[in-house]
Design a protein around this motif. Structure first.
Motif, PDB file in Angstrom:
ATOM      1  N   CYS A  27      -6.144   5.587  -2.416  1.00 40.39           N
ATOM      2  CA  CYS A  27      -5.290   4.478  -1.994  1.00 40.39           C
ATOM      3  C   CYS A  27      -4.631   3.871  -3.228  1.00 40.39           C
ATOM      4  O   CYS A  27      -5.320   3.350  -4.110  1.00 40.39           O
ATOM      5  CB  CYS A  27      -6.127   3.430  -1.250  1.00 40.39           C
ATOM      6  SG  CYS A  27      -5.194   1.975  -0.772  1.00 40.39           S
ATOM      7  N   VAL A  36       0.851  -1.186   0.000  1.00 41.68           N
ATOM      8  CA  VAL A  36       0.000   0.000   0.000  1.00 41.68           C
ATOM      9  C   VAL A  36       0.892   1.244   0.000  1.00 41.68           C
ATOM     10  O   VAL A  36       1.735   1.408   0.879  1.00 41.68           O
ATOM     11  CB  VAL A  36      -0.928   0.015   1.231  1.00 41.68           C
ATOM     12  CG1 VAL A  36      -1.850   1.226   1.188  1.00 41.68           C
ATOM     13  CG2 VAL A  36      -1.735  -1.264   1.295  1.00 41.68           C
ATOM     14  N   LEU A  87      -8.563   0.065  -7.181  1.00 42.06           N
ATOM     15  CA  LEU A  87      -8.019   1.044  -6.238  1.00 42.06           C
ATOM     16  C   LEU A  87      -8.280   2.477  -6.675  1.00 42.06           C
ATOM     17  O   LEU A  87      -8.063   3.405  -5.889  1.00 42.06           O
ATOM     18  CB  LEU A  87      -6.513   0.816  -6.062  1.00 42.06           C
ATOM     19  CG  LEU A  87      -6.111  -0.505  -5.391  1.00 42.06           C
ATOM     20  CD1 LEU A  87      -4.605  -0.628  -5.313  1.00 42.06           C
ATOM     21  CD2 LEU A  87      -6.724  -0.619  -4.006  1.00 42.06           C
ATOM     22  N   PHE A 121      -8.721  -2.702   1.244  1.00 41.13           N
ATOM     23  CA  PHE A 121      -7.679  -3.094   0.292  1.00 41.13           C
ATOM     24  C   PHE A 121      -7.724  -4.605   0.058  1.00 41.13           C
ATOM     25  O   PHE A 121      -7.609  -5.083  -1.080  1.00 41.13           O
ATOM     26  CB  PHE A 121      -6.319  -2.680   0.851  1.00 41.13           C
ATOM     27  CG  PHE A 121      -5.195  -2.736  -0.149  1.00 41.13           C
ATOM     28  CD1 PHE A 121      -4.917  -1.654  -0.961  1.00 41.13           C
ATOM     29  CD2 PHE A 121      -4.425  -3.873  -0.286  1.00 41.13           C
ATOM     30  CE1 PHE A 121      -3.883  -1.700  -1.883  1.00 41.13           C
ATOM     31  CE2 PHE A 121      -3.396  -3.938  -1.197  1.00 41.13           C
ATOM     32  CZ  PHE A 121      -3.121  -2.837  -2.002  1.00 41.13           C
ATOM     33  N   ALA A 142      -1.130   1.506  -4.880  1.00 37.41           N
ATOM     34  CA  ALA A 142      -0.330   0.330  -4.541  1.00 37.41           C
ATOM     35  C   ALA A 142       0.805   0.168  -5.533  1.00 37.41           C
ATOM     36  O   ALA A 142       0.689   0.534  -6.701  1.00 37.41           O
ATOM     37  CB  ALA A 142      -1.201  -0.924  -4.537  1.00 37.41           C
TER      38      ALA A 142
END
Length: 771
Positions: free
Chosen positions: A452, A372, A439, A394, A454
């Motif tokens: 968010c 993350v 996401l 997530f 990644a």
């Protein structure tokens, strides 16, 4: 005196004697039984004291507290008499039998009194505990005092009579009935005591003893919470005891073959258990069956032969369903993450090992490590609750992006992993794109939307390693490359990535070596006034020596400055060395001006920087004006900006000047110059090196100089390497220059000679220029 002694002897004989004619030796042994059965004796004292303590805690009245104190005192006294009597018996002396018997009666009466209090208290939980305890005490009395039946009868009477009275005084309808039944219980207990006494002293009670033994065994069997079966020599059920079941349920098993009660898959285990039991061994197996409601129940079964020559077997089955469920839950918890419910690292590693064991030469899957982005910042800013909610969301996104047979795991912190049935880069990229697409949907928490992202690193199985550690390392390296490349992207492992990782590890190892061997050495680059050409101060720069003793620049250990373990010790070592050098110059009376020390945002985040540097200056006799603190624009940003502002203001209040380094290359705004106590602006070398060849660089430099002067700030130009650059800066009105034109950074030992050289040559240059 003689008559009193005779009265005592008669009382002792009656209380502790027997109606049976027994030899004197046996009579003495029976009376000495008062000092045996120590576990029962201690159990009785501790049990009634525990009940009294529970009663006093639930009802802290004078009566209950007094009962508790009395039980404790009486128990200590009886224990002392018991110890004394046992010592007397071992020494061949007469123990204090009458005193022990009288104290036993007092104790039995206290049991009855306390039970009376509990029953009449209206607290039926306490009453139930007290009644059960009193029943246990009665059993203990009879067992311990079988040799003195009259004493046992009196003690039982004293213990239970108050229960009868208490039952008659309560408003509960059932209690008077129990009170009526208790006298029958008295008679039963008395009869048992005298029968047990006769059994011990007379051969005529042997048959009765056998009958009682069989009855006791049957009672224990029926009272047991375990399932108990007795099988005849043909393995058919001839006795069944199923706890908490009706007689009809038990009768339904009578005559059935025991093997027919086991599930088919456990028949082999059952046959082996029967053979072992018939061979004189204790057999054990764990099996299950489904009850009437369809629930699966587990049983731990022990099979033994009954030692009476009949060939019968006893089968005891304990319900371990709750234990089995707890074990399954424990196993699940050991292999899954408690927060997200995903498999954890252990399960992921097992799956990787299995895939590698089954893998052929062709690729069978891929491992994705997903991290993350900026999770720590989110966690610190919004709190751990938001961080946990983000991790759960997530995890849901990863589940949605994965295929049905793929494994999604949380390997720790903000790191997740996926095992995909992928055989090409394109398949991995499709899954990664699904993850990125999921996401892109903002995550909402506490009325706020949180973006968010990644970073993903991937490796192929078994292309990138034959061992699990190699596959995971390859994915980690690819993840490192994804982060280094700007985050929010996928990188698939390539052997060339190892070079960057090795370089990073080399930097970390070099920094650790430099710290361990104490080869961190500050060097000092002079800062020259462009108006007077005089040295106005120095900037401290880090240098270190490698294993060959070569002096190295900090760029070769750059990774260590971002390492949470090494960055702190590096800053601390530099600060100590710089302050030692400055203290030496101050004590020697060397006019060095000031020394600028670079301080990072991490130094402020660790806390205590102000509290650390000020006492150190005082201990070395260094005036605060001899020190400048150089910070970059990054210290003004982030969650700790207010703490940094407070620290800088306190330093400024003590006379330490603050310089803003690399101005114009980051995110600092004019508001920062107004909010923070900045005294100097430093023009970054990337602008200075283009002066004379790039109009934009000259314009930016001139703007920074004018801005600094308008705000009352001193302006320092870094990276001055040519006289032409110096002339342009002087024309712009820049205050101070720093760079190779004047000197490279030098060790502490060369500073004094450099200052002496400048003091001799600079005035001569000025005179020649004026002439």
């Amino acid at each position: 005196m003689h008559s009193r002694r005779a009265s005592v002897d008669r009382l002792t004989t009656w209380l502790l004697g027997s109606r049976l004619s027994v030899p004197e030796a046996i009579a003495v042994q029976l009376m000495n039984g008062l000092f045996t059965s120590v576990p029962i004796f201690l159990g009785g004292i501790m049990n009634i004291s525990a009940v009294a303590a529970v009663a006093a805690s639930r009802h802290p009245s004078a009566a209950f507290i007094g009962w508790l104190l009395f039980e404790i005192a009486l128990g200590m006294l009886r224990l002392a008499i018991l110890v004394h009597g046992r010592r007397a018996i071992r020494a061949g002396r007469t123990p204090p039998c009458l005193l022990s018997a009288l104290l036993s009666c007092v104790w039995a009466g206290s049991v009855g009194f306390g039970t009376y209090l509990c029953i009449t208290s209206g607290d039926w939980v306490l009453a139930t505990i007290a009644c059960l305890s009193a029943a246990a005490m009665v059993c203990g009395i009879c067992l311990r005092n079988f040799g003195t039946p009259r004493l046992a009868a009196i003690m039982v009477f004293l213990a239970l009579l108050p229960c009868v009275v208490a039952g008659l005084r309560t408003a509960e309808p059932i209690m008077p009935i129990i009170s009526v039944q208790l006298p029958i219980f008295f008679l039963t207990i008395f009869s048992a005591s005298y029968s047990l006494h006769r059994m011990m002293v007379s051969r005529m009670t042997a048959l009765n003893d056998l009958q009682r033994s069989e009855l006791l065994n049957q009672t224990i069997l029926q009272a047991s919470p375990d399932y108990t079966l007795i099988l005849d020599p043909t393995d058919r059920v001839i006795f069944c005891n199923r706890p908490n079941s009706a007689d009809s349920d038990q009768d339904s098993l009578m005559g059935r073959e025991w093997m027919g009660l086991l599930p088919e898959e456990d028949h082999a285990l059952g046959i082996q258990a029967l053979e072992d039991a018939k061979a004189g061994k204790s057999a054990n197996l764990v099996t299950h069956h489904f009850d009437a409601s369809g629930r699966k129940r587990w049983f731990d079964i022990i099979v033994n032969e009954i030692c009476d020559g009949s060939g019968r077997l006893i089968v005891v089955s304990r319900d371990i369903t709750h234990q089995k469920k707890s074990e399954e839950e424990a196993i699940w918890m050991a292999r899954h993450d408690a927060l997200t419910g995903l498999p954890n690292r252990a399960l992921l590693q097992d799956r990787l090992d299995q895939m590698l064991d089954d893998a052929g030469p062709a690729m069978t899957g891929a491992l994705l490590i997903v991290d993350v982005d900026n999770f720590k910042s989110i966690n610190d800013t919004l709190g751990h609750d938001a961080g946990d909610a983000l991790l759960c969301a997530f995890a849901d996104h990863l589940r949605a992006a994965a295929a049905g047979d793929d494994i999604v795991a949380r390997t720790g912190g903000d790191e997740f992993a996926l095992i995909l049935a992928a055989r090409s880069d394109a398949e991995v990229e499709r899954t990664a794109e699904k993850i990125f697409e999921r996401l892109r949907e903002p995550f909402a928490h506490g009325g706020r939307l949180i973006d968010c992202g990644a970073s993903i690193g991937a490796s192929f199985i078994p292309r990138d390693g034959k061992l699990r550690s190699e596959i995971m390392k390859a994915a980690d390296i690819a993840l490192y490359a994804a982060k280094a490349g700007g985050r929010a992207q996928l990188r698939i492992f390539e052997p060339a990535m190892m070079v960057e990782v090795d370089r990073h590890q080399t930097m970390i190892a070099s920094a650790r070596y430099a710290l361990q061997c104490d080869t961190i050495i500050p060097h000092y680059q002079p800062k020259i006034s462009l108006r007077t050409s005089q040295v106005v101060g120095f900037e401290a720069l880090l240098r270190w020596r490698d294993r060959d003793g070569e002096l190295r620049h900090p760029g070769l250990i750059q990774a260590a400055f971002g390492d949470p373990v090494l960055s702190g010790p590096l800053s601390e070592r530099m600060l100590e060395r710089i302050l030692d050098d400055v203290g030496h110059w101050v004590q020697a009376g060397i006019a060095f001006g000031h020394v600028a020390i670079n301080v990072t945002a991490a130094d402020f985040r660790r806390g205590g920087f102000v509290e650390t540097i000020l006492p150190r200056l005082g201990a070395r006799g260094v005036p605060p004006s001899c020190i400048q603190i150089e910070v970059t624009e990054t210290v003004f940003l982030g969650q700790s900006a207010e703490d940094v502002k407070d620290a800088l203001r306190r330093l400024s209040d003590h006379g330490i000047r603050i310089a803003l380094d690399d101005f114009g290359t980051g995110y600092a705004s004019l508001s920062h110059l107004n909010q923070f106590p900045v005294n100097l602006l430093k023009i970054d070398r990337s602008f200075v090196e283009k002066i004379g060849s790039n109009a934009d660089a000259e314009a930016i430099s001139a703007t920074v100089i004018n801005l600094g002067h308008c705000l009352g700030l001193e302006v320092v130009a870094e990276g001055v390497e040519t006289a032409d650059q110096e002339m342009h800066l002087m024309a712009m009105g820049c205050d101070t220059g720093q760079g190779f034109l004047y000197s490279k950074a030098m060790p502490m030992e060369d500073v004094e000679a450099f200052l002496a050289f400048r003091s001799r040559t600079v005035p001569r240059r000025e005179r020649l220029a004026s002439g």
